[in-house]
Design an enzyme around this catalytic site. Structure first.
Site, PDB file in Angstrom:
ATOM      1  N   ARG A 105     -64.464  -5.799   4.384  1.00 54.92           N
ATOM      2  CA  ARG A 105     -62.826  -5.009   3.371  1.00 54.92           C
ATOM      3  C   ARG A 105     -62.947  -6.818   3.093  1.00 54.92           C
ATOM      4  NH1 ARG A 105     -56.874  -6.454   5.118  1.00 54.92           N
ATOM      5  NH2 ARG A 105     -56.193  -5.436   3.347  1.00 54.92           N
ATOM      6  N   HIS A 148     -54.210  -9.009  -2.652  1.00 55.18           N
ATOM      7  CA  HIS A 148     -54.179  -9.937  -2.011  1.00 55.18           C
ATOM      8  C   HIS A 148     -53.518 -10.985  -1.912  1.00 55.18           C
ATOM      9  CE1 HIS A 148     -54.927  -9.428   3.065  1.00 55.18           C
ATOM     10  NE2 HIS A 148     -54.741 -11.332   2.876  1.00 55.18           N
ATOM     11  N   GLU A 193     -50.620  -5.545   1.894  1.00 58.79           N
ATOM     12  CA  GLU A 193     -48.767  -5.947   2.722  1.00 58.79           C
ATOM     13  C   GLU A 193     -48.114  -6.689   2.019  1.00 58.79           C
ATOM     14  OE1 GLU A 193     -50.428  -9.353   5.585  1.00 58.79           O
ATOM     15  OE2 GLU A 193     -51.198  -7.899   7.068  1.00 58.79           O
ATOM     16  N   ASN A 319     -52.428  -3.298   9.219  1.00 59.92           N
ATOM     17  CA  ASN A 319     -51.805  -4.071   9.542  1.00 59.92           C
ATOM     18  C   ASN A 319     -51.353  -4.769  11.194  1.00 59.92           C
ATOM     19  OD1 ASN A 319     -54.244  -4.851   7.887  1.00 59.92           O
ATOM     20  ND2 ASN A 319     -52.970  -6.251   6.811  1.00 59.92           N
ATOM     21  N   TYR A 321     -50.201  -7.363  14.349  1.00 59.78           N
ATOM     22  CA  TYR A 321     -51.173  -8.432  15.456  1.00 59.78           C
ATOM     23  C   TYR A 321     -49.467  -8.261  16.558  1.00 59.78           C
ATOM     24  CZ  TYR A 321     -53.842 -10.135  11.578  1.00 59.78           C
ATOM     25  OH  TYR A 321     -55.076  -9.917  10.633  1.00 59.78           O
ATOM     26  N   GLU A 377     -56.348  -4.664   9.430  1.00 55.31           N
ATOM     27  CA  GLU A 377     -56.918  -5.872   9.795  1.00 55.31           C
ATOM     28  C   GLU A 377     -55.950  -6.080  11.634  1.00 55.31           C
ATOM     29  OE1 GLU A 377     -54.150  -8.720   7.773  1.00 55.31           O
ATOM     30  OE2 GLU A 377     -55.464  -8.225   6.120  1.00 55.31           O
TER      31      GLU A 377
HETATM   32  O1  IFM Z   1     -54.406 -13.908   7.376  1.00 56.25           O
HETATM   33  C1  IFM Z   1     -53.608 -13.183   7.178  1.00 56.25           C
HETATM   34  C2  IFM Z   1     -54.126 -12.049   5.399  1.00 56.25           C
HETATM   35  O2  IFM Z   1     -54.082 -12.637   4.581  1.00 56.25           O
HETATM   36  C3  IFM Z   1     -53.497 -10.688   5.501  1.00 56.25           C
HETATM   37  N1  IFM Z   1     -52.975 -10.479   7.091  1.00 56.25           N
HETATM   38  C4  IFM Z   1     -52.134 -11.150   8.178  1.00 56.25           C
HETATM   39  C5  IFM Z   1     -53.544 -12.483   8.037  1.00 56.25           C
HETATM   40  C6  IFM Z   1     -52.965 -13.050   9.405  1.00 56.25           C
HETATM   41  O3  IFM Z   1     -51.821 -13.883   9.384  1.00 56.25           O
END
Ligand code: IFM
Length: 471
Positions: A105, A148, A193, A319, A321, A377
């Site tokens: 990606r 992005h 995002e 994505n 985290y 992600e």
């Molecule tokens: O590095 C970033 C990415 O560009 C977008 N999603 C979160 C990642 C980590 O913060």
């Protein structure tokens, strides 16, 4: 931060080894990850890796401007050189292929491929054509994100995402890209995002262009989503064989107590993080609770906009985290209440794999038209060091294993998840945190540009090799 690309070595320092250590990564035998059609890849983004910001006709982006502004980025770092991927892309793709990763990606830098009058920049376009053709030759599935975060500065000078016209300029850009690159891209994502672009860029000023006003955030979000909705039919027309979608970062909010006020706070956290984007895309409306949280911030919406935004999707990129624990702020909102004694990453983010499973299964219940999902992600930052030519990123290995287990649980609960991309292929420019935070499964020494495959990447490669060998 030293970022000198003059002393270079292209070769990754460690090949995939047959380590005698027990394997702390390989998924259990009953995991859906063993399915050969579950795509396992890695992700990057243009401004974070390419460098070469003023080469071959590339125009400035909002991140060039923002990172050059004192105090905006840790240690004054910028993306001027980054991983020098613009010059090292062939070795980087070889490295990706040598790890056996099946998907890549990447994102296209809008200011590299189009001039201010909307004309193509051939040299910039050729860079992506060469790269995508190489991925095709190697049999690697390409997921290409159009935006992005590196908005051309000339568009920001005319209001950026606060200007409705930017949505139409984005559709022109999507048109050019899909005419030029049709046949080389497996999946197009319009935006990465939009929450970050709108909220961090225009709501709290943490990201470029650095504005801070809730009203700006909701209007910028509306124009971002409109840009997405305008681009989808354009992409379909120019490149019918590819998949089309969008990538959203989603957040898990949990309540600090059982009180109704804290439960409501957690609900509002997820409304502003998830429903703000997913409701317009999948229901064609904004969640009204958003405007209880941020009163008076309703964006200007013209007739037909919501239908445009809700154009059907082939996939939704997710994505994920961390989670955020919240309590009521005593008024109409929430406040963060960081939990003590929990596992955290170099970013300070809590490691909470169940959040990914719970959000995915929750979305399946909320949206009856939820498209097939790719985890576009997931990963973590750690302060990785090369010792004797190796990087033993133990926490990342465990993080990935647990998050992949959460994905497997979601699949078993009926969610159609078709793939997973590691964030990130290599350490890179982590926006306002510069080069200090290392998200890669490959280590980058920014003073020499030497790549060193971390132990996590070795184990992913080992698993992929085993999976491939299975009959
Ligand atoms: O590095 C970033 C990415 O560009 C977008 N999603 C979160 C990642 C980590 O913060």
């Amino acid at each position: 931060m030293a970022n000198d690309a003059s002393a270079v070595s292209d070769a990754p320092s460690s090949a995939v080894s047959n380590s005698p250590l027990a394997d702390p990564f390989t998924p259990p035998a009953d995991s859906s990850l063993w399915r050969k059609n579950f795509l396992l890849g890695a992700a990057t983004a243009s401004y974070q890796i390419e460098g070469a910001v003023d080469e071959d006709g590339r125009l400035p982006s909002i991140w060039d401007t923002f990172s050059a502004t004192p105090g905006k980025v840790l240690a004054g770092d910028t993306g001027a050189v980054a991983c020098d991927h613009y010059h090292r892309w062939e070795a980087d793709i070889d490295m990706l292929a040598s790890l056996g990763l099946e998907g890549y990606r990447l994102s296209i830098a809008w200011p590299r491929v189009m001039d201010a009058a909307g004309r193509p920049n051939r040299k910039g376009l050729d860079f992506y054509k060469r790269l995508l053709n190489r991925l095709k030759e190697k049999g690697i599935t390409s997921f290409v994100t159009l935006y992005h975060w590196d908005l051309p500065q000339h568009l920001e000078d005319r209001g950026g995402w606060l200007n409705r016209d930017t949505a139409y300029r984005f559709a022109d850009y999507a048109d050019l890209m899909s005419r030029e690159l049709a046949g080389t891209v497996d999946a197009w994502a319009t935006l990465n995002e939009p929450w970050c672009s709108a909220y961090l860029g225009y709501g709290n000023g943490h990201h470029a262009p650095g504005l801070a006003n809730d009203r700006f955030a909701t209007q910028a979000m509306h124009h971002l989503l409109l840009a997405h909705g305008l681009a989808i039919p354009v992409l379909r027309g120019n490149d019918p064989a590819s998949q089309k979608g969008i990538v959203a970062n989603i957040g898990r909010g949990t309540a600090n107590s059982d009180s109704a006020a804290d439960q409501r706070a957690a609900h509002l956290f997820e409304v502003q993080h998830n429903a703000w984007i997913l409701d317009p895309l999948l229901k064609g409306e904004y969640p009204q609770d958003l405007f209880e949280l941020w009163p008076g911030t309703e964006p200007l919406v013209l007739d037909g906009d919501m239908q445009t935004i809700a154009a059907p999707l082939d996939f939704l990129g997710i994505n994920y985290y961390f989670r955020t624990n919240v309590a009521s702020d005593g008024a109409h909102g929430f406040r963060d209440v960081p939990l003590e004694g929990v596992e955290r990453t170099q970013m300070g983010w809590e490691v909470f794999p169940d959040g990914l499973r719970d959000l995915l299964t929750g979305f399946k219940k909320t949206y009856n038209n939820l498209p097939p999902i790719y985890i576009t992600e997931n990963g973590m930052a750690s302060d990785d060091k090369v010792i004797d030519g190796h990087v033993d990123d133990t926490q990342r290995i465990s993080f990935l294993k647990r998050h992949l287990a959460a994905v497997d649980q979601a699949i078993k609960a009926g969610v159609d998840v078709r793939g997973y991309f590691l964030w990130s292929l290599m350490d890179n420019f982590e926006w306002a945190f510069g080069y200090e935070r290392r998200f890669g499964v490959v280590h980058v020494d920014y003073s020499t540009q030497k790549r060193t495959v971390k132990r996590s990447a070795e184990l992913v490669a080992k698993f992929l090799k085993e999976r491939k060998a299975r009959v």
